[in-house]
Design an enzyme around this catalytic site. Sequence first.
Site, PDB file in Angstrom:
ATOM      1  N   ASP A 130       0.848  -1.187   0.000  1.00 40.85           N
ATOM      2  CA  ASP A 130       0.000   0.000   0.000  1.00 40.85           C
ATOM      3  C   ASP A 130       0.889   1.245   0.000  1.00 40.85           C
ATOM      4  O   ASP A 130       1.833   1.346   0.790  1.00 40.85           O
ATOM      5  CB  ASP A 130      -0.905   0.006   1.239  1.00 40.85           C
ATOM      6  CG  ASP A 130      -1.939   1.107   1.163  1.00 40.85           C
ATOM      7  OD1 ASP A 130      -3.011   0.862   0.576  1.00 40.85           O
ATOM      8  OD2 ASP A 130      -1.674   2.204   1.691  1.00 40.85           O
ATOM      9  N   ASN A 170      -2.132  12.945  -3.897  1.00 40.54           N
ATOM     10  CA  ASN A 170      -3.192  13.380  -4.816  1.00 40.54           C
ATOM     11  C   ASN A 170      -3.626  14.820  -4.523  1.00 40.54           C
ATOM     12  O   ASN A 170      -3.842  15.617  -5.435  1.00 40.54           O
ATOM     13  CB  ASN A 170      -4.400  12.439  -4.714  1.00 40.54           C
ATOM     14  CG  ASN A 170      -4.221  11.188  -5.548  1.00 40.54           C
ATOM     15  OD1 ASN A 170      -3.499  11.189  -6.546  1.00 40.54           O
ATOM     16  ND2 ASN A 170      -4.879  10.117  -5.147  1.00 40.54           N
ATOM     17  N   HIS A 175      -4.416  14.252  -9.232  1.00 35.18           N
ATOM     18  CA  HIS A 175      -4.611  12.829  -9.503  1.00 35.18           C
ATOM     19  C   HIS A 175      -3.762  12.344 -10.673  1.00 35.18           C
ATOM     20  O   HIS A 175      -3.467  11.143 -10.769  1.00 35.18           O
ATOM     21  CB  HIS A 175      -6.090  12.546  -9.775  1.00 35.18           C
ATOM     22  CG  HIS A 175      -6.940  12.671  -8.545  1.00 35.18           C
ATOM     23  ND1 HIS A 175      -7.061  11.638  -7.630  1.00 35.18           N
ATOM     24  CD2 HIS A 175      -7.689  13.696  -8.067  1.00 35.18           C
ATOM     25  CE1 HIS A 175      -7.851  12.016  -6.646  1.00 35.18           C
ATOM     26  NE2 HIS A 175      -8.251  13.269  -6.886  1.00 35.18           N
ATOM     27  N   GLU A 233      -4.768   2.448  -4.124  1.00 33.62           N
ATOM     28  CA  GLU A 233      -3.307   2.412  -4.136  1.00 33.62           C
ATOM     29  C   GLU A 233      -2.769   1.103  -3.569  1.00 33.62           C
ATOM     30  O   GLU A 233      -1.599   1.007  -3.190  1.00 33.62           O
ATOM     31  CB  GLU A 233      -2.738   3.593  -3.342  1.00 33.62           C
ATOM     32  CG  GLU A 233      -3.027   3.583  -1.851  1.00 33.62           C
ATOM     33  CD  GLU A 233      -4.347   4.247  -1.486  1.00 33.62           C
ATOM     34  OE1 GLU A 233      -4.479   4.681  -0.321  1.00 33.62           O
ATOM     35  OE2 GLU A 233      -5.238   4.341  -2.359  1.00 33.62           O
TER      36      GLU A 233
END
Length: 275
Positions: free
Chosen positions: A147, A155, A160, A190
Amino acid sequence: MHDVSKAINEAIDQQIQERLAVSLQRLTIYIVTLLVIVILAIYLGVTLQRRVAGVLGNMADDIGRMHEKQRYDRKLSVTGNDELATLANAFNLLMSELNQRQKQLQEQARTDPLTGINNRRQFYRLGEPEVDRSHRYGRPLSLLILDADHFKQVNDTYGHGVGDHILIALATGLEQSLRSSDIPARFGGEEFVVLMPETPSDTANEIAERLRAMVAERIVVTSTGERVSVTISIGVSSLQPEDTDLDQMIKRADRALYRAKEAGRNRVESQLSTD
């Protein structure tokens, strides 16, 4: 006078006979020609009918085999320049486009549209047989969950577009660093997951640590020239005798990932004996 009249009548009769003979000859030629044309037309009609029936029958057989085997990359083989060949060529063009679209749909069903690696559904499709195989032959099987740390902040700060670029870089790094037998996938957002056949827990931890270090060293340059780096946290689990499916391994790896996050991120944690 009688002799003259007789001679005239005989001459007339002779002319009539000659004309009748010529007419009869012409009529005979006409009838014979007509019969030849009719016979030729019948022959050509039967021949054409047989060819059309044969070609259409072969086309129907080919189409039936395509449907039965779900193979749309084959072509109908019809030679010539007539309407049947035109029909076959049009059909082949249509099937080529259909085959291309089918491949695209199959690819979309298997892969993540952003990163191009396996999606969640494909991961389960490939992974569940590995669980069964490992149990059957007593072989090791391990799983990683990765992760990206503070990804929401990336972001929010850079947009993004930069976030997507980072996810693509992570996926690319995974594919380049793993073995061909490993099964990487984007699990959502993610989060990535990797299933590693023939891999005991200690080896899985070594691989996870190498992946963590590799990502930490990578730099992503934005379109405005800003340099962005991210780190990942990784949870590791291995197949247990009581595991009946892939989800049990995933749950233990997810708990290990949670511990890695809680311990400060950018680290690897493994399943505990109590997991």
